[in-house]
Design a protein around this motif. Structure first.
Motif, PDB file in Angstrom:
ATOM      1  N   GLU A 103      42.279  48.419  49.086  1.00 37.10           N
ATOM      2  CA  GLU A 103      43.122  48.643  47.918  1.00 37.10           C
ATOM      3  C   GLU A 103      43.005  50.098  47.489  1.00 37.10           C
ATOM      4  OE1 GLU A 103      42.800  45.099  45.011  1.00 37.10           O
ATOM      5  OE2 GLU A 103      40.937  45.049  46.182  1.00 37.10           O
ATOM      6  N   GLY A 104      44.156  50.682  47.140  1.00 41.19           N
ATOM      7  CA  GLY A 104      44.169  52.069  46.707  1.00 41.19           C
ATOM      8  C   GLY A 104      45.564  52.491  46.314  1.00 41.19           C
ATOM      9  N   ALA A 105      45.790  53.810  46.228  1.00 37.68           N
ATOM     10  CA  ALA A 105      47.111  54.325  45.871  1.00 37.68           C
ATOM     11  C   ALA A 105      48.165  53.939  46.902  1.00 37.68           C
ATOM     12  CB  ALA A 105      47.048  55.846  45.727  1.00 37.68           C
ATOM     13  N   PHE A 106      47.742  53.589  48.111  1.00 39.49           N
ATOM     14  CA  PHE A 106      48.653  53.197  49.180  1.00 39.49           C
ATOM     15  C   PHE A 106      49.088  51.739  49.075  1.00 39.49           C
ATOM     16  CE2 PHE A 106      44.178  53.351  50.435  1.00 39.49           C
ATOM     17  CZ  PHE A 106      43.912  52.002  50.590  1.00 39.49           C
ATOM     18  N   GLY A 107      48.542  51.001  48.116  1.00 39.10           N
ATOM     19  CA  GLY A 107      48.863  49.589  47.964  1.00 39.10           C
ATOM     20  C   GLY A 107      47.692  48.719  48.396  1.00 39.10           C
ATOM     21  N   THR A 108      48.001  47.517  48.857  1.00 36.29           N
ATOM     22  CA  THR A 108      46.966  46.563  49.305  1.00 36.29           C
ATOM     23  C   THR A 108      47.210  46.228  50.772  1.00 36.29           C
ATOM     24  OG1 THR A 108      46.815  45.616  47.085  1.00 36.29           O
ATOM     25  CG2 THR A 108      45.900  44.326  48.892  1.00 36.29           C
ATOM     26  N   ILE A 109      46.176  46.415  51.581  1.00 38.78           N
ATOM     27  CA  ILE A 109      46.270  46.208  53.028  1.00 38.78           C
ATOM     28  C   ILE A 109      45.180  45.226  53.461  1.00 38.78           C
ATOM     29  CG2 ILE A 109      46.080  47.293  55.297  1.00 38.78           C
ATOM     30  CD1 ILE A 109      47.005  49.910  54.003  1.00 38.78           C
ATOM     31  N   LEU A 110      45.570  44.230  54.250  1.00 37.55           N
ATOM     32  CA  LEU A 110      44.592  43.332  54.863  1.00 37.55           C
ATOM     33  C   LEU A 110      44.589  43.603  56.363  1.00 37.55           C
ATOM     34  CD1 LEU A 110      42.551  41.015  54.733  1.00 37.55           C
ATOM     35  CD2 LEU A 110      44.451  39.415  55.045  1.00 37.55           C
ATOM     36  N   ARG A 128      43.175  34.696  47.347  1.00 39.69           N
ATOM     37  CA  ARG A 128      43.983  33.715  46.611  1.00 39.69           C
ATOM     38  C   ARG A 128      44.926  34.416  45.647  1.00 39.69           C
ATOM     39  NH1 ARG A 128      39.669  30.090  45.627  1.00 39.69           N
ATOM     40  NH2 ARG A 128      39.410  31.071  43.624  1.00 39.69           N
ATOM     41  N   GLY A 129      46.218  34.210  45.842  1.00 36.18           N
ATOM     42  CA  GLY A 129      47.217  34.790  44.953  1.00 36.18           C
ATOM     43  C   GLY A 129      47.349  36.291  45.054  1.00 36.18           C
ATOM     44  N   ARG A 130      46.814  36.900  46.097  1.00 32.91           N
ATOM     45  CA  ARG A 130      46.829  38.352  46.238  1.00 32.91           C
ATOM     46  C   ARG A 130      48.130  38.832  46.877  1.00 32.91           C
ATOM     47  NH1 ARG A 130      42.963  42.372  46.136  1.00 32.91           N
ATOM     48  NH2 ARG A 130      42.013  40.897  44.712  1.00 32.91           N
ATOM     49  N   HIS A 131      48.733  39.861  46.282  1.00 31.09           N
ATOM     50  CA  HIS A 131      49.915  40.483  46.874  1.00 31.09           C
ATOM     51  C   HIS A 131      49.453  41.427  47.985  1.00 31.09           C
ATOM     52  CE1 HIS A 131      53.808  42.575  47.124  1.00 31.09           C
ATOM     53  NE2 HIS A 131      53.095  43.699  47.170  1.00 31.09           N
ATOM     54  N   ILE A 132      49.951  41.227  49.210  1.00 31.55           N
ATOM     55  CA  ILE A 132      49.573  42.046  50.355  1.00 31.55           C
ATOM     56  C   ILE A 132      50.786  42.869  50.790  1.00 31.55           C
ATOM     57  CG2 ILE A 132      48.704  42.054  52.723  1.00 31.55           C
ATOM     58  CD1 ILE A 132      46.671  41.056  50.720  1.00 31.55           C
ATOM     59  N   ASP A 133      50.653  44.181  50.744  1.00 33.22           N
ATOM     60  CA  ASP A 133      51.751  45.046  51.175  1.00 33.22           C
ATOM     61  C   ASP A 133      51.858  45.096  52.694  1.00 33.22           C
ATOM     62  OD1 ASP A 133      52.773  46.226  48.629  1.00 33.22           O
ATOM     63  OD2 ASP A 133      50.683  46.840  48.436  1.00 33.22           O
ATOM     64  N   ARG A 134      50.723  45.285  53.359  1.00 35.85           N
ATOM     65  CA  ARG A 134      50.723  45.371  54.816  1.00 35.85           C
ATOM     66  C   ARG A 134      49.630  44.460  55.380  1.00 35.85           C
ATOM     67  NH1 ARG A 134      50.129  51.565  56.177  1.00 35.85           N
ATOM     68  NH2 ARG A 134      49.517  51.773  53.991  1.00 35.85           N
ATOM     69  N   LEU A 135      50.018  43.670  56.375  1.00 36.43           N
ATOM     70  CA  LEU A 135      49.065  42.802  57.061  1.00 36.43           C
ATOM     71  C   LEU A 135      48.947  43.275  58.502  1.00 36.43           C
ATOM     72  CD1 LEU A 135      47.282  40.270  57.410  1.00 36.43           C
ATOM     73  CD2 LEU A 135      49.385  38.987  57.882  1.00 36.43           C
ATOM     74  N   TYR A 136      47.801  43.846  58.847  1.00 40.41           N
ATOM     75  CA  TYR A 136      47.509  44.194  60.241  1.00 40.41           C
ATOM     76  C   TYR A 136      46.927  42.937  60.884  1.00 40.41           C
ATOM     77  CZ  TYR A 136      48.315  49.169  59.383  1.00 40.41           C
ATOM     78  OH  TYR A 136      48.888  50.384  59.085  1.00 40.41           O
ATOM     79  N   LEU A 137      47.667  42.355  61.830  1.00 44.87           N
ATOM     80  CA  LEU A 137      47.392  40.999  62.301  1.00 44.87           C
ATOM     81  C   LEU A 137      46.918  40.990  63.754  1.00 44.87           C
ATOM     82  CD1 LEU A 137      47.646  37.963  61.476  1.00 44.87           C
ATOM     83  CD2 LEU A 137      49.932  38.019  62.503  1.00 44.87           C
ATOM     84  N   ASP A 138      45.866  40.216  64.013  1.00 44.85           N
ATOM     85  CA  ASP A 138      45.398  39.966  65.374  1.00 44.85           C
ATOM     86  C   ASP A 138      46.428  39.098  66.085  1.00 44.85           C
ATOM     87  OD1 ASP A 138      44.081  39.306  67.705  1.00 44.85           O
ATOM     88  OD2 ASP A 138      42.657  37.943  66.744  1.00 44.85           O
TER      89      ASP A 138
END
Length: 461
Positions: A103-110, A128-138
């Motif tokens: 989390e930072g100025a760039f948004g939220t990334i998982l 839980r209930g978290r807004h995710i901007d970008r999901l880097y997915l396996d």
């Protein structure tokens, strides 16, 4: 290499080429599989963040100096680099493996890293209930035509295969890390020791696994070896000693070279249906595949969130943004006050990416930026009797080791000659067009008097 530099952030995950990392200065390790540690060795000399269990193995396996290893507790939020908050989450892949929630100025990334989705992840408070901007997915198994059973079902298949060969010894091919849960389950199911090599036994003890492993040959009839040993020639030699079957637990297609080699679809990566379930639950704004060459975004389009996505700031990093905010807050103030403040500032040095930890050793890929400390006539410009004299190349420029866009950008202004048509004849006007490293060399009282005289004459005219 399965590493990534996250666009618009100072973050690199499983990426160990500092030369190619661009502006990344915060380095994270998801787990210790070799495709995620390529380039990481005993020469590493920057802070590296990982889980405590990975930290425990990292120095032993790769000889990374302990002074650079920064273990972060799993399930807790940590502020690193004064600008990024990271939470480590168990990725259900191999011992010590984690996902990173940034989390930072760039948004939220998982960033999942390698992971096996389980419904229990829905109970994770950080997700839980978290807004995710970008999901880097396996996306290892992002193939609808390649279904995978659960690991529990795959373990049952392996047990049935062993029962079908009651007079055979069993050799199981595994990597240096991973599949430990399968070995423990089979040892308990058949009440036997699992024989391993001495180095692997030491690792099992570091992982604090149940006491079902031994390095004593013949103590048990299940043996774990490196998967590369499961070949035609080794099966022939093993069966000359005693009847033996080999099991390779994997979710990937493997060519079988001997009738006694058996594949069991046991995988530590998410199946396609699990990936769909995970993305559908998380509802990120975008999905980015971690494994290069894999195209899987189209499968998840219907599961994405329609909420606005925080776009990465590709223009400048956080330190420069803070400087801009300070300048914007100064608008509307007395120009003389702003000039007085500028005159007192030190030599501008641009944006310098420093490690979040203060250290004195220099990396082979980074060089320090030295602020010029010469006297009046050693800088690019000096002032004699109200005129500028250009001395050409600055002293010490060749050995300063400037980074492109950092000290070089700061020094460019002081090296550029002033054109006659742009330089007013008044001394105070020349000050207004002079770099700060020249302003600081003059008396602040003289400068204040000249600036006030300049504005007084401007009002009179």
């Amino acid at each position: 290499m399965s590493g990534t530099v996250l666009a618009g952030t100072p973050i690199a995950v499983d990426f160990w080429s500092v030369r190619r990392a661009g502006g990344a200065r915060l380095f994270f390790l998801s787990h210790l599989h070799s495709d995620h540690t390529a380039g990481l060795s005993s020469t590493w000399s920057r802070p590296l963040y990982c889980s405590p269990l990975t930290a425990r193995l990292l120095h032993r396996r790769l000889q990374v100096p302990t002074r650079w290893i920064r273990p972060l507790e799993v399930g807790q939020s940590h502020v690193v680099g004064e600008e990024v908050t990271v939470t480590l989450l168990d990725s259900n892949h191999c011992p010590g493996s984690v996902m990173f929630l940034f989390e930072g100025a760039f948004g939220t990334i998982l960033y999942t890293g390698d992971f096996r989705y389980a419904s229990a992840m829905r109970g994770e408070p950080a997700l839980r209930g978290r807004h995710i901007d970008r999901l880097y997915l396996d996306n290892t198994h992002c193939h609808p035509q390649r279904p995978l059973p659960s690991r529990q079902h795959a373990t049952h298949q392996a047990a049935c295969l062993i029962r079908a060969h009651p007079r055979h010894h069993v050799v199981i091919g595994v990597y240096s890390l991973g599949k430990e849960a399968l070995l423990v389950d089979l040892a308990r199911e058949f009440r036997t020791w699992v024989v391993v090599s001495p180095w692997r036994l030491e690792q099992m003890r570091l992982l604090e696994l149940p006491d079902v492993f031994t390095d004593e040959e013949g103590a048990g009839w299940i043996r774990a070896v490196d998967v590369a040993e499961i070949r035609w020639d080794t099966l022939v030699s093993w069966n000359m000693l005693r009847p033996t079957i080999a099991i390779i637990p994997t979710g990937r297609p493997v060519k079988v070279t001997h009738p006694n080699i058996h594949l069991v679809p046991y995988s530590d990566h998410s199946s396609f249906s699990e990936l769909c379930e995970f993305v559908k639950w998380l509802k990120p704004c975008s999905v980015i595949p971690i494994v290069r060459g894999g195209v899987c975004q189209a499968y998840f389009q219907n599961y994405l969130s329609s909420a606005p996505q925080a776009l990465p700031d590709l223009k400048m990093p956080k330190p420069a943004q803070e400087s801009t905010q300070q300048q914007s807050r100064g608008k509307g103030q007395d120009p003389v006050c702003l000039l007085k403040r500028a005159a007192r500032r030190s030599v501008p040095r641009g944006v310098v990416y420093e490690s979040p930890e203060k250290y004195t050793e220099k990396s082979e890929d980074s060089a320090g930026v030295k602020a010029s400390q010469q006297n009046d006539c050693e800088s690019a410009f000096c002032w004699k009797g109200g005129r500028a004299c250009h001395t050409g190349k600055e002293k010490g420029e060749a050995e300063s080791g400037e980074q492109p866009g950092v000290a070089r950008a700061a020094g460019a202004a002081s090296r550029a000659p002033l054109s006659d048509q742009h330089v007013p004849t008044g001394f105070a006007e020349q000050y207004l067009l002079t770099p700060l490293n020249v302003l600081k060399q003059n008396s602040s009282q003289k400068f204040d008097r000249l600036v006030e005289d300049f504005f007084r004459r401007g009002e009179a005219s």
